[in-house]
Design a protein around this motif. Structure first.
Motif, PDB file in Angstrom:
ATOM      1  N   GLN A  96      35.198  82.546 -40.982  1.00  0.00           N
ATOM      2  CA  GLN A  96      35.390  83.371 -39.784  1.00  0.00           C
ATOM      3  C   GLN A  96      35.227  84.851 -40.095  1.00  0.00           C
ATOM      4  O   GLN A  96      34.620  85.592 -39.314  1.00  0.00           O
ATOM      5  N   GLU A  97      35.751  85.288 -41.211  1.00  0.00           N
ATOM      6  CA  GLU A  97      35.636  86.695 -41.592  1.00  0.00           C
ATOM      7  C   GLU A  97      34.180  87.076 -41.852  1.00  0.00           C
ATOM      8  O   GLU A  97      33.719  88.144 -41.434  1.00  0.00           O
ATOM      9  N   THR A  98      33.438  86.206 -42.520  1.00  0.00           N
ATOM     10  CA  THR A  98      32.028  86.472 -42.782  1.00  0.00           C
ATOM     11  C   THR A  98      31.246  86.550 -41.480  1.00  0.00           C
ATOM     12  O   THR A  98      30.413  87.448 -41.291  1.00  0.00           O
ATOM     13  N   GLN A  99      31.513  85.629 -40.569  1.00  0.00           N
ATOM     14  CA  GLN A  99      30.823  85.646 -39.278  1.00  0.00           C
ATOM     15  C   GLN A  99      31.171  86.918 -38.499  1.00  0.00           C
ATOM     16  O   GLN A  99      30.310  87.526 -37.878  1.00  0.00           O
ATOM     17  N   ARG A 100      32.428  87.333 -38.555  1.00  0.00           N
ATOM     18  CA  ARG A 100      32.834  88.554 -37.860  1.00  0.00           C
ATOM     19  C   ARG A 100      32.139  89.778 -38.445  1.00  0.00           C
ATOM     20  O   ARG A 100      31.659  90.651 -37.716  1.00  0.00           O
ATOM     21  N   LEU A 101      32.048  89.839 -39.770  1.00  0.00           N
ATOM     22  CA  LEU A 101      31.404  90.985 -40.416  1.00  0.00           C
ATOM     23  C   LEU A 101      29.907  91.039 -40.142  1.00  0.00           C
ATOM     24  O   LEU A 101      29.341  92.119 -39.949  1.00  0.00           O
ATOM     25  N   LEU A 102      29.255  89.880 -40.140  1.00  0.00           N
ATOM     26  CA  LEU A 102      27.806  89.849 -39.899  1.00  0.00           C
ATOM     27  C   LEU A 102      27.467  89.989 -38.423  1.00  0.00           C
ATOM     28  O   LEU A 102      26.378  90.429 -38.068  1.00  0.00           O
ATOM     29  N   GLY A 103      28.368  89.568 -37.554  1.00  0.00           N
ATOM     30  CA  GLY A 103      28.171  89.739 -36.127  1.00  0.00           C
ATOM     31  C   GLY A 103      27.229  88.744 -35.481  1.00  0.00           C
ATOM     32  O   GLY A 103      26.726  88.987 -34.389  1.00  0.00           O
ATOM     33  N   GLU A 129      26.021  84.185 -35.469  1.00  0.00           N
ATOM     34  CA  GLU A 129      26.285  82.818 -35.936  1.00  0.00           C
ATOM     35  C   GLU A 129      25.688  82.668 -37.338  1.00  0.00           C
ATOM     36  O   GLU A 129      24.567  83.103 -37.608  1.00  0.00           O
ATOM     37  N   LEU A 130      26.452  82.086 -38.243  1.00  0.00           N
ATOM     38  CA  LEU A 130      26.008  81.974 -39.636  1.00  0.00           C
ATOM     39  C   LEU A 130      24.906  80.936 -39.782  1.00  0.00           C
ATOM     40  O   LEU A 130      24.956  79.866 -39.171  1.00  0.00           O
ATOM     41  N   THR A 131      23.936  81.273 -40.631  1.00  0.00           N
ATOM     42  CA  THR A 131      22.905  80.299 -40.978  1.00  0.00           C
ATOM     43  C   THR A 131      23.492  79.313 -41.979  1.00  0.00           C
ATOM     44  O   THR A 131      24.611  79.501 -42.487  1.00  0.00           O
ATOM     45  N   LYS A 132      22.726  78.292 -42.300  1.00  0.00           N
ATOM     46  CA  LYS A 132      23.190  77.286 -43.258  1.00  0.00           C
ATOM     47  C   LYS A 132      23.493  77.925 -44.612  1.00  0.00           C
ATOM     48  O   LYS A 132      24.524  77.634 -45.228  1.00  0.00           O
TER      49      LYS A 132
END
Length: 86
Positions: A28-35, A37-40
């Motif tokens: 969740q933190e990584t997704q929030r920082l990148l802004g 939806e995370l890729t695989k």
């Protein structure tokens, strides 16, 4: 010994939940920082970072427990052998 086993069992049960929670928080933190939806690949990297955090935390706890055991004198009885009413 029974109390120690009970606490150890509760800790072991908590470990599975805590591991998942820590990894999920990292995702969740990584997704929030990148802004976005995370890729695989980003999910994989974030998950690995979460598991590394888990490993570091558990390693610290085990080392701290080992240090604590160094201060326990196992030959000293907890109570008198004669019993409490003698």
């Amino acid at each position: 010994a029974a109390c120690m086993n009970t606490v150890g069992t509760m800790g072991a049960a908590l470990t599975a939940w805590l591991t998942g929670w820590i990894v999920d928080q990292r995702l969740q933190e990584t997704q929030r920082l990148l802004g976005h939806e995370l890729t695989k690949d980003e999910r994989l990297q974030a998950s690995l970072q979460g598991y590394q955090s888990v490993f570091a935390t558990y390693s610290f706890v085990y080392v701290a427990a080992a240090v604590c055991w160094c201060f326990i004198y196992v030959r000293r009885p907890i109570a008198d052998e004669a019993g409490p009413n003698s």
